[in-house]
Design an enzyme around this catalytic site. Sequence first.
Site, PDB file in Angstrom:
ATOM      1  N   LYS A  28      39.358  49.206  38.163  1.00 63.29           N
ATOM      2  CA  LYS A  28      39.510  47.746  38.249  1.00 63.29           C
ATOM      3  C   LYS A  28      40.430  47.346  39.399  1.00 63.29           C
ATOM      4  CE  LYS A  28      39.495  43.382  37.421  1.00 63.29           C
ATOM      5  NZ  LYS A  28      39.954  42.740  36.203  1.00 63.29           N
TER       6      LYS A  28
ATOM      7  N   ALA B 171      35.595  33.163  55.584  1.00 61.00           N
ATOM      8  CA  ALA B 171      36.964  32.810  55.952  1.00 61.00           C
ATOM      9  C   ALA B 171      37.321  31.455  55.372  1.00 61.00           C
ATOM     10  CB  ALA B 171      37.107  32.792  57.466  1.00 61.00           C
TER      11      ALA B 171
ATOM     12  N   CYS C 103      43.612  37.192  38.842  1.00 61.03           N
ATOM     13  CA  CYS C 103      43.345  38.629  38.996  1.00 61.03           C
ATOM     14  C   CYS C 103      43.775  39.172  40.352  1.00 61.03           C
ATOM     15  CB  CYS C 103      41.863  38.907  38.757  1.00 61.03           C
ATOM     16  SG  CYS C 103      41.351  38.753  37.032  1.00 61.03           S
TER      17      CYS C 103
ATOM     18  N   PHE D 232      31.821  38.157  50.434  1.00 60.93           N
ATOM     19  CA  PHE D 232      33.283  38.171  50.537  1.00 60.93           C
ATOM     20  C   PHE D 232      33.760  38.197  51.985  1.00 60.93           C
ATOM     21  CE2 PHE D 232      32.712  39.198  46.139  1.00 60.93           C
ATOM     22  CZ  PHE D 232      33.814  38.641  45.504  1.00 60.93           C
TER      23      PHE D 232
ATOM     24  N   GLU E 159      37.400  45.429  32.458  1.00 62.04           N
ATOM     25  CA  GLU E 159      36.477  44.303  32.631  1.00 62.04           C
ATOM     26  C   GLU E 159      36.303  44.005  34.112  1.00 62.04           C
ATOM     27  OE1 GLU E 159      37.448  41.245  33.875  1.00 62.04           O
ATOM     28  OE2 GLU E 159      39.622  41.497  33.915  1.00 62.04           O
TER      29      GLU E 159
ATOM     30  N   ASN F  25      39.464  45.292  42.930  1.00 61.56           N
ATOM     31  CA  ASN F  25      40.122  44.057  43.345  1.00 61.56           C
ATOM     32  C   ASN F  25      40.856  44.221  44.666  1.00 61.56           C
ATOM     33  OD1 ASN F  25      39.169  42.569  41.251  1.00 61.56           O
ATOM     34  ND2 ASN F  25      41.055  42.554  40.070  1.00 61.56           N
TER      35      ASN F  25
ATOM     36  N   LEU G 153      34.950  40.730  35.191  1.00 68.29           N
ATOM     37  CA  LEU G 153      34.431  39.379  35.039  1.00 68.29           C
ATOM     38  C   LEU G 153      34.718  38.530  36.273  1.00 68.29           C
ATOM     39  CD1 LEU G 153      35.456  38.523  31.360  1.00 68.29           C
ATOM     40  CD2 LEU G 153      33.481  39.810  32.200  1.00 68.29           C
TER      41      LEU G 153
ATOM     42  N   GLY H 277      42.722  33.474  45.192  1.00 64.96           N
ATOM     43  CA  GLY H 277      43.746  33.099  44.221  1.00 64.96           C
ATOM     44  C   GLY H 277      43.276  33.508  42.845  1.00 64.96           C
TER      45      GLY H 277
ATOM     46  N   THR I   2      43.845  44.698  32.199  1.00 70.49           N
ATOM     47  CA  THR I   2      44.100  45.376  33.470  1.00 70.49           C
ATOM     48  C   THR I   2      45.540  45.863  33.473  1.00 70.49           C
ATOM     49  OG1 THR I   2      42.509  43.938  34.575  1.00 70.49           O
ATOM     50  CG2 THR I   2      44.077  45.130  35.970  1.00 70.49           C
TER      51      THR I   2
END
Length: 435
Positions: free
Chosen positions: A208, A256, A264, A253, A148, A212, A150, A261, A121
Amino acid sequence: MRISVIGCGYLGAVHAASMAHLGHDVVGIDVDEAKIALLSAGRPPFFEPGLPEVLESATPSGRLRFTTDFSAVSESDVHFVAVGTPQVADGDAADMRFVDAAFASLLEHVKPGDLIVGKSTVPVGTAARLADLVASVQPEVTLAWNPEFLREGFAVSDTVNPDRLVYGVPEGESGERAARLLNEVYESAVAAGTPVIVTDYATSELVKVSANAFLATKISFINAMAEIAEVTGADVTKLADAIGHDARIGRRFLNAGVGFGGGCLPKDIRAFSARARELGKGEAVRFLDEVDKINLRRRTRVVELVREEAGGLAGVRVGVLGLAFKPHSDDLRDSPALDIAMRLADAGAIVTASDPQAIENARHRAPQLLFAETAEDAVRGADVVVLITEWPEFTGLDPVAVGDLVAHRTIIDGRNALDPAAWRAAGWTYRGLGR
């Protein structure tokens, strides 16, 4: 196909083993002799479900080997660069020294017609810069970028059965050939109908970090709602269920808790912001700074809850359940669990922590903590119990049985993973986040 993988850390070791599992002849290369020795013996240097089995099956067959000798790449035709890009020590940007060193060593041994594939990344613009370097050293070698996606705990299956494949390639015939070669590498996934997106270098790099950034934003959004719920009496879990039924939002996602952490999300959103500032577009992703702040505030909130319930922290016995940043991993990088445990200990609490996989890693990082092999031993005599990593071993605990072990029946549920009614019925003071 004959494949080399440069870098045998988390990404590289998983990729090398998975490529061999798919039937390719693979050599993994790393400068860390201890890591190479472990992998050569079929033993991963970190915990990842499914990886030991893949290593054990591929290594004896001869399809997979590991070495510190960079010249071994000359036997391969496709070279994956999978080294780390950690956050620099004095800022938010990605540290590119390892990527640059890997390319410098690799270019001493590649041959005309080879394909180099970046998997690390990296900040947008890196691939174009490295493509110029490759062209200056070996004009008949092509560079592609194949990010990636992953998930720790599911990395082997995510490599063997990806949900999408992204190829960043140059224009023209060399790019078309690169895409064909990558389709051969991932032949089984392509045959199974996995979507393949062929694009330019910059887009492949942004895919990527954009993914994220979006996931981090979604997590911090629901944690921001948890802050509002806590002062209004609302239940953030019910809120998440309700808005999650909207197909435009989705429920995943939206849990709460103490936040994200790992190796990534935190460093990627910071590096993304740093790169945007370098490009003169820092304002475009300025919201990521607030995403980061919300995420870190949740850790502080857990410490505050322990202090509130115990009437202070000095001398308070705290049983912490979880050290890794997520279940099914031993990864402590930017782990909310380890951070909270250390903050409690540094404030004077006597902290005993347990984790099914991460204790040995934590011993070196947090000597101020006490450690227990089991949840029961971690909470024995505790004034407050704090659940921070939602391992099944912890979420499945019997509140009645655990209640007989502690000094005071007080639990802070940092992942909102427990049934409040069941714990309260067993005589516990239950505190969640946003509930």
